[in-house]
Design an enzyme around this catalytic site. Structure first.
Site, short mmCIF file in Angstrom:
data_model
loop_
_atom_site.label_atom_id
_atom_site.label_comp_id
_atom_site.label_asym_id
_atom_site.label_seq_id
_atom_site.Cartn_x
_atom_site.Cartn_y
_atom_site.Cartn_z
N ARG A 50 0.85 -1.19 0.00
CA ARG A 50 0.00 0.00 0.00
C ARG A 50 0.89 1.24 0.00
O ARG A 50 1.55 1.54 1.00
CB ARG A 50 -0.95 0.00 1.19
CG ARG A 50 -0.30 -0.21 2.54
CD ARG A 50 -1.36 -0.33 3.61
NE ARG A 50 -0.79 -0.37 4.97
CZ ARG A 50 -1.52 -0.58 6.06
NH1 ARG A 50 -2.81 -0.77 5.96
NH2 ARG A 50 -0.95 -0.60 7.25
N ASP A 52 1.79 5.14 0.18
CA ASP A 52 1.25 6.23 0.99
C ASP A 52 0.69 7.34 0.12
O ASP A 52 0.87 7.36 -1.10
CB ASP A 52 2.34 6.79 1.90
CG ASP A 52 2.77 5.80 2.98
OD1 ASP A 52 1.96 4.93 3.34
OD2 ASP A 52 3.91 5.92 3.46
N ARG A 197 10.93 6.82 2.58
CA ARG A 197 11.01 8.28 2.75
C ARG A 197 11.81 8.66 3.98
O ARG A 197 12.54 9.67 3.97
CB ARG A 197 9.60 8.87 2.80
CG ARG A 197 8.86 8.77 1.47
CD ARG A 197 7.40 9.11 1.63
NE ARG A 197 7.23 10.44 2.20
CZ ARG A 197 6.11 10.86 2.78
NH1 ARG A 197 5.06 10.04 2.89
NH2 ARG A 197 6.01 12.08 3.25
#
Length: 251
Positions: A50, A52, A197
């Site tokens: 999934r 973001d 990230r």
């Protein structure tokens, strides 16, 4: 029951991510709604992961089931592309074994984070624009060597998630210059929420001399998210590849 893998790409700019959310548009919601319109029944999708909010996918894989076999998969893909918005595209569909699972059978996933100091109106949604002046990419790559050696990535994980373990096996992590852009490629068996990230944001600090390579290694060992740097912006990140064992595919 007949199961199929769907390979799709999307720009995540206008979505809250892949997964359905109650009060925001998601890629999953858009895909399932469009599939249901064409096949005239609900078609749940299970994805390889999934992404973001704001994160893109050049290659996301999701599986779905049908009691009746789909006779013409290219035609179904074409019908979907006619109805889907311009920022989502189905690239292909393939039949797989009934027990094949888009998430659990994935051998590896690859993400890329792209940065540039040049303004480009054709890439602004996909490339994180920032100053690269004084950025030491050789030092950042030296820090990257710690990632395949690590096992627990709690330091780079979003807090209070529902995963059972923060252990991952990174097999590749490196920065490489591609024209005017710098591209960080990372491959692993699995990724935690916000992991890439957070890694990129911390590597920025190494490149700017705010952290040493030893600091980078130490924060991985500490397993404390508060010790890592801020997460890099979502717009520069994209899922680029998901790999599966050959035996899952029927063609």
């Amino acid at each position: 029951m007949n199961r199929y893998f769907m390979y799709l790409a999307y720009s995540g700019t206008h979505y809250c991510g892949w997964q359905r959310q109650p009060n925001a548009p998601s890629v999953q919601q858009c895909m399932e709604t469009t599939l249901a319109t064409i096949l005239r029944q609900p078609v749940p999708l299970t994805a390889a992961g999934r992404t973001d909010a704001g994160v893109h996918a050049r290659c996301m894989v999701a599986h779905f089931d049908r009691e009746e076999p789909v006779e013409d998969l290219p035609l179904l893909a074409e019908k979907l592309n006619r109805l889907l918005p311009n920022d989502i595209a189905v690239n292909r569909m393939v039949p797989v074994r009934p027990d094949a699972h888009a998430r659990f059978n994935a051998l590896s996933r690859t993400y890329q984070y792209v940065i540039s100091d040049r303004k480009n109106p054709f890439e602004h949604a996909w490339v994180c624009r920032m100053s690269l002046k004084g950025m030491d990419f050789e030092l950042m790559n030296e820090a990257c060597l710690a990632l395949p050696e690590a096992k627990d990535f709690t330091s780079f994980s979003k807090l209070h998630t529902d995963v059972r373990t923060n252990r991952c096996q990174v097999t590749h992590a490196a920065w490489e210059q591609e024209g005017e852009r710098q591209v960080f490629t990372i491959r692993a068996d699995r990724f935690l929420r916000n992991m890439v990230r957070a890694i990129v944001g911390t590597l920025f600090e190494v490149g700017r001399g705010k952290r040493t390579v030893a600091d980078f290694r130490r924060l991985i060992e500490e397993g404390n998210r508060s010790l890592a740097g801020s997460s890099a912006p979502a717009k520069g990140l994209a899922l680029t590849e998901v790999v599966y064992p050959d035996y899952l595919f029927l063609l």
